[in-house]
Write an enzyme that holds these catalytic residues in place. Structure first.
Site, PDB file in Angstrom:
ATOM      1  N   GLY A  34      79.361 -10.765  86.025  1.00 40.14           N
ATOM      2  CA  GLY A  34      79.511  -9.214  85.439  1.00 40.14           C
ATOM      3  C   GLY A  34      78.498  -8.459  86.480  1.00 40.14           C
ATOM      4  O   GLY A  34      77.677  -9.018  87.216  1.00 40.14           O
ATOM      5  N   SER A  36      75.667  -5.857  87.710  1.00 38.06           N
ATOM      6  CA  SER A  36      74.042  -5.966  87.518  1.00 38.06           C
ATOM      7  C   SER A  36      73.831  -5.025  86.202  1.00 38.06           C
ATOM      8  O   SER A  36      74.466  -3.855  86.147  1.00 38.06           O
ATOM      9  CB  SER A  36      73.595  -5.089  88.700  1.00 38.06           C
ATOM     10  OG  SER A  36      72.030  -4.990  88.436  1.00 38.06           O
ATOM     11  N   SER A 108      77.605 -12.985  90.999  1.00 25.81           N
ATOM     12  CA  SER A 108      79.053 -13.514  91.520  1.00 25.81           C
ATOM     13  C   SER A 108      80.304 -12.754  91.465  1.00 25.81           C
ATOM     14  O   SER A 108      81.222 -13.074  90.708  1.00 25.81           O
ATOM     15  CB  SER A 108      79.346 -14.881  90.622  1.00 25.81           C
ATOM     16  OG  SER A 108      79.311 -14.802  89.246  1.00 25.81           O
TER      17      SER A 108
HETATM   18  N1  LIG Z   1      74.860  -6.179  73.708  1.00 24.13           N
HETATM   19  C1  LIG Z   1      73.969  -6.511  74.692  1.00 24.13           C
HETATM   20  N2  LIG Z   1      73.901  -7.600  75.519  1.00 24.13           N
HETATM   21  C2  LIG Z   1      73.157  -7.683  76.429  1.00 24.13           C
HETATM   22  N3  LIG Z   1      72.291  -6.593  76.998  1.00 24.13           N
HETATM   23  C3  LIG Z   1      72.314  -5.607  76.506  1.00 24.13           C
HETATM   24  C4  LIG Z   1      73.110  -5.385  75.335  1.00 24.13           C
HETATM   25  N4  LIG Z   1      72.935  -4.031  74.662  1.00 24.13           N
HETATM   26  C5  LIG Z   1      71.945  -3.461  75.634  1.00 24.13           C
HETATM   27  N5  LIG Z   1      71.639  -4.419  76.501  1.00 24.13           N
HETATM   28  C6  LIG Z   1      70.457  -4.295  77.640  1.00 24.13           C
HETATM   29  O1  LIG Z   1      71.065  -4.234  78.786  1.00 24.13           O
HETATM   30  C7  LIG Z   1      70.260  -4.608  79.875  1.00 24.13           C
HETATM   31  C8  LIG Z   1      70.939  -5.883  80.467  1.00 24.13           C
HETATM   32  O2  LIG Z   1      70.038  -6.335  81.502  1.00 24.13           O
HETATM   33  P1  LIG Z   1      70.290  -7.963  82.127  1.00 24.13           P
HETATM   34  O3  LIG Z   1      69.099  -7.968  82.813  1.00 24.13           O
HETATM   35  O4  LIG Z   1      70.594  -8.727  81.026  1.00 24.13           O
HETATM   36  O5  LIG Z   1      71.596  -7.733  82.985  1.00 24.13           O
HETATM   37  P2  LIG Z   1      72.058  -8.681  84.142  1.00 24.13           P
HETATM   38  O6  LIG Z   1      73.464  -8.754  83.995  1.00 24.13           O
HETATM   39  O7  LIG Z   1      71.371 -10.130  83.816  1.00 24.13           O
HETATM   40  O8  LIG Z   1      71.785  -8.006  85.621  1.00 24.13           O
HETATM   41  P3  LIG Z   1      71.253  -8.614  87.060  1.00 24.13           P
HETATM   42  O9  LIG Z   1      72.647  -8.826  87.659  1.00 24.13           O
HETATM   43  O10 LIG Z   1      70.789  -7.147  87.759  1.00 24.13           O
HETATM   44  O11 LIG Z   1      70.368  -9.404  86.884  1.00 24.13           O
HETATM   45  C9  LIG Z   1      69.072  -5.210  78.929  1.00 24.13           C
HETATM   46  O12 LIG Z   1      67.881  -4.299  79.265  1.00 24.13           O
HETATM   47  C10 LIG Z   1      69.551  -5.197  77.769  1.00 24.13           C
HETATM   48  O13 LIG Z   1      68.471  -5.191  76.810  1.00 24.13           O
END
Ligand SMILES: Nc1ncnc2c1ncn2[C@@H]1O[C@H](COP(=O)(O)OP(=O)(O)OP(=O)(O)O)[C@@H](O)[C@H]1O
Ligand SMILES: [Mg+2]
Length: 202
Positions: A34, A36, A108
């Protein structure tokens, strides 16, 4: 083919099946994909906590952490992104062979790269989880300030802004982090594993 020629595969004395029987659970890859900021790391770690509490051996492989170590020689060119995912796929396969559940949290963005990892594994060993979240919502969250830098042109080839993201065609699981809370996302994923008898909670 690789560069080495005088190499021979040595089978393990303890098999994957025996390790699974000992662990009393299946081993597989939960492949999160998914944009970032969509929530891959957040949800993957929440699932890992739940599995840990239920005595299921699991481990999270996460984007930046891998680039600090095993993939520190790689950048963000198309070729390097491919190699990044290929290596993560091979490492994930080792985890599955060791009888564990491995959760991978990488953008990815390319279907072809994800499908190549799928091909490395058996059918019931690769579970693609699409962490769905609109670009607008990801950009509003911007937990690492990356979207702002991408908009300013400080980061080049940023997925969703200046580089494409290809949604999975047939993911095993879709969770929408705009619609569902973190706990609801965890529940959805764990229920999938239970339905498939991957997961035998005590
Ligand atoms: N239902 C939800 N599920 C997951 N995260 C959520 C949700 N609602 C809000 N958020 C917030 O969205 C953000 C998601 O960030 P996260 O670092 O997990 O994304 P990522 O997909 O790992 O991004 P990256 O590819 O940059 O590492 C966090 O700040 C989290 O608290
Ligand atoms: Mg992350």
């Amino acid at each position: 083919m690789g560069k080495s020629t005088n190499i021979t595969w040595h089978d393990q004395t303890v098999t994957k099946q025996q390790r699974r029987e000992n662990n009393k659970h299946h081993s597989c890859v939960l492949w999160f994909t998914g944009l970032s900021g969509s929530g891959k790391s957040t949800v993957a770690n929440a699932v890992a906590k739940r599995l840990f509490d239920d005595r299921i051996n699991s481990y999270v492989l996460d984007g930046d952490n891998i680039r600090f170590g095993i993939n520190k020689d790689l950048g963000f060119s198309e070729e390097d992104r491919k190699e990044n995912i290929r290596r993560i796929g091979e490492v994930s396969k080792l985890f599955v062979d060791s009888g564990q559940v491995v959760l991978t949290a990488f953008i990815s963005p390319f279907r072809e790269d994800r499908d190549k990892v799928r091909e490395l594994l058996n059918e019931d060993e690769f579970i693609e989880i699409y962490i769905k979240c609109s670009l607008e919502a990801c950009e509003a969250r911007d937990p690492k300030g990356l979207y702002e830098k991408a908009r300013q042109g400080i980061i080049k080839d940023f997925t969703g802004i200046s580089s494409p993201y290809e949604e999975p065609n047939n993911p095993e699981i879709v969770v929408d982090t705009e619609e569902n809370s973190i706990e609801e996302c965890v529940e959805l994923i764990v229920n999938y594993l239970k339905d498939k008898n991957f997961y035998i909670a005590e």
